[in-house]
Design an enzyme around this catalytic site. Structure first.
Site, PDB file in Angstrom:
ATOM      1  N   ALA A 127       0.819  -1.220   0.000  1.00  0.00           N
ATOM      2  CA  ALA A 127       0.000   0.000   0.000  1.00  0.00           C
ATOM      3  C   ALA A 127       0.850   1.265   0.000  1.00  0.00           C
ATOM      4  CB  ALA A 127      -0.922   0.001   1.216  1.00  0.00           C
ATOM      5  N   GLU A 128       1.976   1.218   0.684  1.00  0.00           N
ATOM      6  CA  GLU A 128       2.797   2.411   0.840  1.00  0.00           C
ATOM      7  C   GLU A 128       3.621   2.738  -0.409  1.00  0.00           C
ATOM      8  OE1 GLU A 128       3.008   4.637   3.107  1.00  0.00           O
ATOM      9  OE2 GLU A 128       2.038   3.810   4.880  1.00  0.00           O
ATOM     10  N   SER A 129       4.303   1.753  -0.962  1.00  0.00           N
ATOM     11  CA  SER A 129       5.260   2.030  -2.040  1.00  0.00           C
ATOM     12  C   SER A 129       5.129   1.107  -3.239  1.00  0.00           C
ATOM     13  CB  SER A 129       6.690   1.908  -1.499  1.00  0.00           C
ATOM     14  OG  SER A 129       6.957   0.550  -1.127  1.00  0.00           O
TER      15      SER A 129
END
Length: 206
Positions: free
Chosen positions: A106-108
């Site tokens: 989700a982040e990167s």
């Protein structure tokens, strides 16, 4: 009576070099990976090849910044390598590895060189101040980033009595905005849903 026509020596068309120069300038401006006024960063990879990348736009002249080589995408690291870092951090800090993987997704999206508009860096998108507090010297180093991010996640889980949802909310919005319930921030609510969806998918595929 004969009239002689004397041909004058033609002078070069003085505008041609100017026009050619302008055309070359615009061609380079649009075709080059660097725009005008761009800061250029350079680094040498492990094979010894020199690479350039575009930096932030600026109207002032800046020196070329030499940066350490960092992976540009997950293709530069094998799945087994990243997974090994995740497993090691999960074991060290007692966190479900599938949850760590879900956060990274989700982040990167597994890009070790990812940088958010707010300045979060690396796989688990650590803010510079957070990285310093976690003693992460290089946020773009996948192993350091995963270890630091997992350590931070562990501290959030401890603070919220193991509540994964509240811990994710704090990871995204900051602990100061999570007072026993999910803050009314659309970005944070979407983030939680995305991580939990990733988490469920990874658990189902194990």
């Amino acid at each position: 009576m004969r009239i002689e026509v004397v041909q004058k020596e033609r002078k070069p068309f003085v505008l041609f070099p100017l026009l050619a120069g302008l055309l070359l300038f615009f061609a380079l401006s649009f075709s080059s990976p660097f725009t005008a006024w761009a800061t250029v960063a350079a680094y040498i990879d492990v094979q010894g090849n020199l690479h350039y990348m575009r930096g932030k736009s600026s109207r002032t002249d800046k020196k070329i910044a030499i940066e350490r080589p960092v992976p540009r995408s997950s293709r530069d690291l094998s799945y087994q390598t990243i997974n090994a870092f995740i497993q090691a951090a999960a074991t060290e800090h007692g966190v479900d590895p599938y949850l760590i993987k879900a956060i990274i997704k989700a982040e990167s999206n597994f890009d070790p060189a990812a940088v958010s508009p707010k300045g979060a860096q690396g796989l688990m998108q650590l803010m510079p101040a957070t990285a310093r507090d976690l003693q992460v010297d290089d946020p773009f180093d996948p192993q350091e980033n995963i270890t630091g991010g997992t350590k931070y996640l562990r501290s959030l889980l401890d603070n919220y009595d193991g509540d994964v949802v509240l811990s994710l909310a704090a990871y995204n919005a900051g602990p100061g905005k999570v007072k026993g319930r999910i803050p009314n921030i659309i970005e944070t609510r979407i983030y939680i849903a995305k991580v939990l969806d990733n988490y469920q998918s990874y658990r189902n595929c194990r």
